[in-house]
Design a protein around this motif. Structure first.
Motif, PDB file in Angstrom:
ATOM      1  N   LYS A 233       0.834  -1.210   0.000  1.00 34.14           N
ATOM      2  CA  LYS A 233       0.000   0.000   0.000  1.00 34.14           C
ATOM      3  C   LYS A 233       0.866   1.257   0.000  1.00 34.14           C
ATOM      4  O   LYS A 233       0.511   2.280  -0.606  1.00 34.14           O
ATOM      5  CB  LYS A 233      -0.922   0.009   1.226  1.00 34.14           C
ATOM      6  CG  LYS A 233      -2.043  -1.019   1.172  1.00 34.14           C
ATOM      7  CD  LYS A 233      -2.856  -0.992   2.456  1.00 34.14           C
ATOM      8  CE  LYS A 233      -3.915  -2.100   2.453  1.00 34.14           C
ATOM      9  NZ  LYS A 233      -4.655  -2.157   3.743  1.00 34.14           N
TER      10      LYS A 233
ATOM     11  N   ARG B   5       1.653   2.891  -3.223  1.00 28.96           N
ATOM     12  CA  ARG B   5       0.501   3.509  -3.905  1.00 28.96           C
ATOM     13  C   ARG B   5       0.417   3.081  -5.377  1.00 28.96           C
ATOM     14  O   ARG B   5       0.372   3.904  -6.289  1.00 28.96           O
ATOM     15  CB  ARG B   5       0.574   5.038  -3.812  1.00 28.96           C
ATOM     16  CG  ARG B   5       0.496   5.575  -2.398  1.00 28.96           C
ATOM     17  CD  ARG B   5       0.586   7.081  -2.326  1.00 28.96           C
ATOM     18  NE  ARG B   5       1.926   7.545  -2.649  1.00 28.96           N
ATOM     19  CZ  ARG B   5       2.238   8.202  -3.755  1.00 28.96           C
ATOM     20  NH1 ARG B   5       1.302   8.458  -4.661  1.00 28.96           N
ATOM     21  NH2 ARG B   5       3.470   8.596  -3.975  1.00 28.96           N
TER      22      ARG B   5
ATOM     23  N   ASP C  11      -0.807   2.010  -8.980  1.00 34.18           N
ATOM     24  CA  ASP C  11      -1.994   2.110  -9.848  1.00 34.18           C
ATOM     25  C   ASP C  11      -2.324   0.738 -10.432  1.00 34.18           C
ATOM     26  O   ASP C  11      -3.488   0.400 -10.621  1.00 34.18           O
ATOM     27  CB  ASP C  11      -1.739   3.113 -10.976  1.00 34.18           C
ATOM     28  CG  ASP C  11      -1.677   4.545 -10.470  1.00 34.18           C
ATOM     29  OD1 ASP C  11      -2.570   4.930  -9.700  1.00 34.18           O
ATOM     30  OD2 ASP C  11      -0.722   5.250 -10.829  1.00 34.18           O
TER      31      ASP C  11
ATOM     32  N   HIS D 125      -6.883  -6.325  -4.904  1.00 33.03           N
ATOM     33  CA  HIS D 125      -7.680  -5.101  -4.904  1.00 33.03           C
ATOM     34  C   HIS D 125      -6.905  -3.873  -4.435  1.00 33.03           C
ATOM     35  O   HIS D 125      -7.455  -2.770  -4.411  1.00 33.03           O
ATOM     36  CB  HIS D 125      -8.918  -5.285  -4.019  1.00 33.03           C
ATOM     37  CG  HIS D 125      -9.922  -6.237  -4.598  1.00 33.03           C
ATOM     38  ND1 HIS D 125     -10.944  -6.796  -3.861  1.00 33.03           N
ATOM     39  CD2 HIS D 125     -10.064  -6.729  -5.858  1.00 33.03           C
ATOM     40  CE1 HIS D 125     -11.668  -7.596  -4.628  1.00 33.03           C
ATOM     41  NE2 HIS D 125     -11.149  -7.564  -5.853  1.00 33.03           N
TER      42      HIS D 125
ATOM     43  N   LYS E 152      -5.086   0.553  -7.870  1.00 35.44           N
ATOM     44  CA  LYS E 152      -6.265   1.231  -8.429  1.00 35.44           C
ATOM     45  C   LYS E 152      -6.895   0.424  -9.562  1.00 35.44           C
ATOM     46  O   LYS E 152      -8.119   0.269  -9.643  1.00 35.44           O
ATOM     47  CB  LYS E 152      -5.842   2.615  -8.935  1.00 35.44           C
ATOM     48  CG  LYS E 152      -6.958   3.411  -9.593  1.00 35.44           C
ATOM     49  CD  LYS E 152      -6.428   4.759 -10.078  1.00 35.44           C
ATOM     50  CE  LYS E 152      -7.495   5.545 -10.823  1.00 35.44           C
ATOM     51  NZ  LYS E 152      -6.950   6.841 -11.355  1.00 35.44           N
ATOM     52  N   PHE E 153      -6.050  -0.112 -10.464  1.00 36.27           N
ATOM     53  CA  PHE E 153      -6.535  -0.882 -11.612  1.00 36.27           C
ATOM     54  C   PHE E 153      -6.343  -2.386 -11.407  1.00 36.27           C
ATOM     55  O   PHE E 153      -6.405  -3.164 -12.367  1.00 36.27           O
ATOM     56  CB  PHE E 153      -5.840  -0.433 -12.896  1.00 36.27           C
ATOM     57  CG  PHE E 153      -6.134   0.995 -13.275  1.00 36.27           C
ATOM     58  CD1 PHE E 153      -7.366   1.338 -13.805  1.00 36.27           C
ATOM     59  CD2 PHE E 153      -5.182   1.987 -13.086  1.00 36.27           C
ATOM     60  CE1 PHE E 153      -7.644   2.653 -14.163  1.00 36.27           C
ATOM     61  CE2 PHE E 153      -5.451   3.305 -13.430  1.00 36.27           C
ATOM     62  CZ  PHE E 153      -6.687   3.641 -13.957  1.00 36.27           C
TER      63      PHE E 153
ATOM     64  N   GLU F 229      -6.992   1.385 -19.450  1.00 43.70           N
ATOM     65  CA  GLU F 229      -8.430   1.523 -19.151  1.00 43.70           C
ATOM     66  C   GLU F 229      -9.288   0.994 -20.299  1.00 43.70           C
ATOM     67  O   GLU F 229     -10.307   0.340 -20.078  1.00 43.70           O
ATOM     68  CB  GLU F 229      -8.760   2.987 -18.846  1.00 43.70           C
ATOM     69  CG  GLU F 229      -8.199   3.467 -17.503  1.00 43.70           C
ATOM     70  CD  GLU F 229      -8.682   4.852 -17.140  1.00 43.70           C
ATOM     71  OE1 GLU F 229      -9.869   4.983 -16.762  1.00 43.70           O
ATOM     72  OE2 GLU F 229      -7.882   5.799 -17.243  1.00 43.70           O
TER      73      GLU F 229
END
Length: 338
Positions: free
Chosen positions: A89, A92, A94, A111, A114-115, A198
């Protein structure tokens, strides 16, 4: 795309993963990503000297001044696992890119970015899920394999597919040759996906579980050749595994002969000799009789010869057919244990 680089954590251990990590490092600027940390297996003993050595991925990360983490576990049942999750964590991330890492990632880890976590898998899913997709594809006689970039889920290689790229399997491809081809494709594929992550995630394709096969881990016993099998199956076994045989019925591991290489099967080379009999010790190949063909419908029931081109005796170096023909280790009429 945001001007802020995508924060990537990479998790992998062997050479296959190293190739993908190198691709990401080389394309950091073009992809607008920042590889902020690398996760890899703890240093292990390896080689004949059993010296403690770093994984290929760790060596590459250190050479590029990337932080390296080597947790034993991510399980909340242990203090170390809880600390490992907090450390992740802290970076940080992504996205976490995973390739042959060798450590189970619990749902909480999947999880964290972010992605989420995306995996570079060495088969065209769902064809071969599991630990040994390259070997299983060769053994099964598949004519095509490839790379799948997959969104990791809780099941074993069951996640949605983001991107696939195919790779033909030739009748001379060994596990090592195919590994190297797929490693290169894996690097290219992950660069493609991260160029528009994305979008690829939005268009992800669900796997058809009915088409899935489990590529179980390879055992040593699977390498022993049963000469009653047909020549095509045995040639695949030699290409896929650390294949071996014995010259007599004394199956002492110290007398194990490695069969390193065999030429593609010539279907016009038929025989009526007993399976396992060495028909000819020639300069180009050692010809050995195999069992009846069960894999080629046109030649079903026929017995074919296999052309062995490289072998290795215990304690010795790999020898070519010509070197064997010039020596006294094998003679016409000898029989491999079947």
């Amino acid at each position: 795309m945001s001007q802020t680089p995508l924060r990537v954590v990479f998790a992998g251990t062997p050479e296959f993963a190293k190739v993908a990590l190198q691709a990401l490092i080389s394309h950091q600027k073009a992809l607008n990503i920042d590889v902020v940390a690398v996760y890899t297996q703890p240093d292990r003993k390896s080689g004949r000297g059993q010296k403690i050595s770093a994984s290929p991925v760790k060596a590459l990360a250190l050479a590029n001044n990337i932080a390296v983490e080597q947790p034993e576990s991510f399980s909340l049942k242990s203090t170390n696992g809880s600390v490992s999750r907090e450390t992740l964590k802290h970076y940080r991330p992504d996205v976490m890119v995973v390739a042959a890492y060798g450590l189970i990632l619990p749902l909480g880890v999947l999880h964290t970015p972010k992605f989420g976590c995306i995996n570079i898998h060495g088969s065209l899913l769902p064809r071969w899920r599991g630990a040994a997709p390259i070997q299983r594809a060769i053994l099964a006689g598949d004519d095509t394999t490839g790379i799948t970039i997959m969104q990791m889920a809780q099941g074993l290689d069951t996640g949605n597919m983001l991107y696939k790229i195919a790779c033909p399997i030739t009748d001379t491809d060994t596990t090592q040759l195919l590994h190297d081809k797929l490693a290169k494709l894996g690097g290219e594929a992950i660069v493609t996906v991260l160029s528009d992550l994305e979008n690829y995630q939005q268009k992800a394709e669900k796997q058809d579980d009915a088409l899935a096969n489990y590529a179980e881990k390879i055992t040593t016993a699977e390498g022993e050749i049963n000469w009653q099998n047909d020549a095509i199956s045995i040639q695949r076994q030699i290409r896929a595994l650390n294949a071996f045989t014995y010259l007599d019925e004394n199956k002492d591991p110290n007398q194990r002969i490695k069969i390193i290489e065999a030429a593609p099967i010539k279907l016009d080379q038929q025989t009526h000799e007993p399976a396992g009999k060495i028909v000819s010790v020639g300069r180009n190949a050692i010809l050995v009789a195999c069992g009846k063909n069960a894999t080629n419908h046109q030649h079903q029931g026929a017995q074919h010869l296999i052309n062995i081109t490289q072998m290795q005796w215990p304690g010795g170096k790999p020898l070519t057919a010509e070197q064997i023909a010039n020596g006294d280790k094998l003679n016409d009429g000898d029989i491999f244990h079947s």
